[in-house]
Write an enzyme that holds these catalytic residues in place. Structure first.
Site, PDB file in Angstrom:
ATOM      1  CD  GLN A 190       2.182  30.648 -37.597  1.00  0.00           C
ATOM      2  OE1 GLN A 190       1.567  31.460 -38.282  1.00  0.00           O
ATOM      3  NE2 GLN A 190       1.579  29.643 -37.006  1.00  0.00           N
ATOM      4  CG  ASP A 193      -2.423  36.599 -35.681  1.00  0.00           C
ATOM      5  OD1 ASP A 193      -3.290  35.800 -36.081  1.00  0.00           O
ATOM      6  OD2 ASP A 193      -1.203  36.410 -35.811  1.00  0.00           O
ATOM      7  CE  LYS A 203      -1.590  31.464 -40.452  1.00  0.00           C
ATOM      8  NZ  LYS A 203      -1.045  31.734 -39.118  1.00  0.00           N
TER       9      LYS A 203
HETATM   10  N1  GUN Z   1       0.005  29.820 -34.146  1.00  0.00           N
HETATM   11  C1  GUN Z   1      -1.107  29.028 -34.087  1.00  0.00           C
HETATM   12  N2  GUN Z   1      -2.202  29.708 -34.481  1.00  0.00           N
HETATM   13  C2  GUN Z   1      -1.789  30.964 -34.785  1.00  0.00           C
HETATM   14  C3  GUN Z   1      -2.476  32.112 -35.248  1.00  0.00           C
HETATM   15  O1  GUN Z   1      -3.696  32.154 -35.445  1.00  0.00           O
HETATM   16  N3  GUN Z   1      -1.683  33.212 -35.458  1.00  0.00           N
HETATM   17  C4  GUN Z   1      -0.336  33.201 -35.219  1.00  0.00           C
HETATM   18  N4  GUN Z   1       0.329  34.324 -35.423  1.00  0.00           N
HETATM   19  N5  GUN Z   1       0.310  32.153 -34.777  1.00  0.00           N
HETATM   20  C5  GUN Z   1      -0.409  31.030 -34.573  1.00  0.00           C
END
Ligand code: GUN
Length: 293
Positions: A97, A120, A53
């Site tokens: 995350q 998100d 990311k």
């Molecule tokens: N863990 C797995 N997928 C995601 C996501 O799209 N965002 C976040 N913050 N954590 C994740």
């Protein structure tokens, strides 16, 4: 006829190139989109997602404020970090995350994110707006799935979509997105989960089958209607001695069997995965534009 394999890497690369141009134009106006990233602990899969990311942000010209916190970080300290980002005008999007270590209440941390920085799409207010069809940040993985379907020319309106999995990150939001009376939606939606009896009787009815179960081989060829579009959201690490890392990634569906039966199919890796990161950047740029107004 074998399925057309959807190249998520290519779709993501096309979208990221468009986004890079848009970010360059925003920067000329003095607007630098910024993403605050928080990773707690050192889970290898989460570390690799967060690294990807951050790298993608840098390539697009998005500023990222990277925070790697130790696994024993307290909930109070984590929430304090989120609140600091809420107040930081350089940050337009906040990504914590998931999953978080067990001693931390995920709902409390997500609830601390300012709704206008919730790129998100996980805060309760954002989820509520999604359900009732109001403007909101679409959660990144389901948003990416819709883009893949739409850009493959798949007709979603009127289709029977069967979603396998009811997670807050994928299953519930994708089901809600696709049932809206809107473009790239308006589907008939069925959700299957671990409590579903005779899952195959539902999956065989799907024109579009979206699988986010978190388990390899959840869907085999006998569970798929000929000509269906199959979107595999699963990412599972399985041991593989032929790889330097000792593992390889597989999705939730039997790719080899299903590719002879489906009309469209996403691979793992290289299908939905690259789209998730792309949609996070799209949401961050959108948030920067909203903040500038
Ligand atoms: N863990 C797995 N997928 C995601 C996501 O799209 N965002 C976040 N913050 N954590 C994740």
């Amino acid at each position: 006829m074998p399925a057309q394999i959807i190249d998520g890497k290519q779709v993501a690369a096309d979208m990221r190139a468009e986004l890079k141009t848009e970010v360059a134009q925003l920067r000329e106006q003095g607007i630098i989109p910024g993403l605050g990233v928080i990773l707690v602990g050192e889970d290898p899969a989460s570390t690799s997602y967060v690294t990807a990311k951050e790298k993608a942000c840098a390539e697009a010209g998005i500023y990222s404020d990277d925070n790697r916190l130790p696994a024993d970080t307290s909930q109070a300290d984590l929430i304090a970090k989120v609140e600091e980002m809420n107040a930081n005008p350089k940050i337009h999007g906040i990504l914590v995350q998931l999953p978080l270590p067990k001693h931390i209440d995920e709902d409390a941390v997500i609830g601390a994110i300012a709704p206008e920085k919730d790129v998100d799409g996980f805060t309760p207010g954002n989820v509520g707006r999604l359900v009732i069809g109001q403007e909101c940040f679409m959660p990144c993985t389901p948003h990416g799935v819709v883009q893949l379907l739409a850009r493959s020319g798949m007709e979603i309106s009127g289709a029977h979509v069967v979603v396998v999995g009811r997670s807050n990150i994928v299953g519930k939001p994708i089901a809600n997105m696709l049932l809206q009376k809107k473009p790239n939606a308006n589907a008939t939606v069925t959700i299957c989960h671990t409590g579903t009896r005779d899952m195959a009787s539902f999956t065989r009815q799907a024109d579009i089958l979206i699988v986010a179960a978190g388990r390899p081989n959840t869907i085999t060829a006998d569970m798929v209607k000929p000509g269906a579009a199959v979107i595999d959201v699963g990412v599972n690490r399985i041991p593989d001695d032929t790889k330097k890392s000792g593992f390889r990634l597989v999705g939730d569906v039997d790719f080899e069997g299903i590719k002879e039966k489906a009309s469209l199919l996403t691979p793992v890796p290289g299908g939905v995965g690259p789209m998730t990161i792309t949609m996070l950047m799209v949401n961050t740029v959108e948030s920067a534009k909203r903040h500038a107004q």
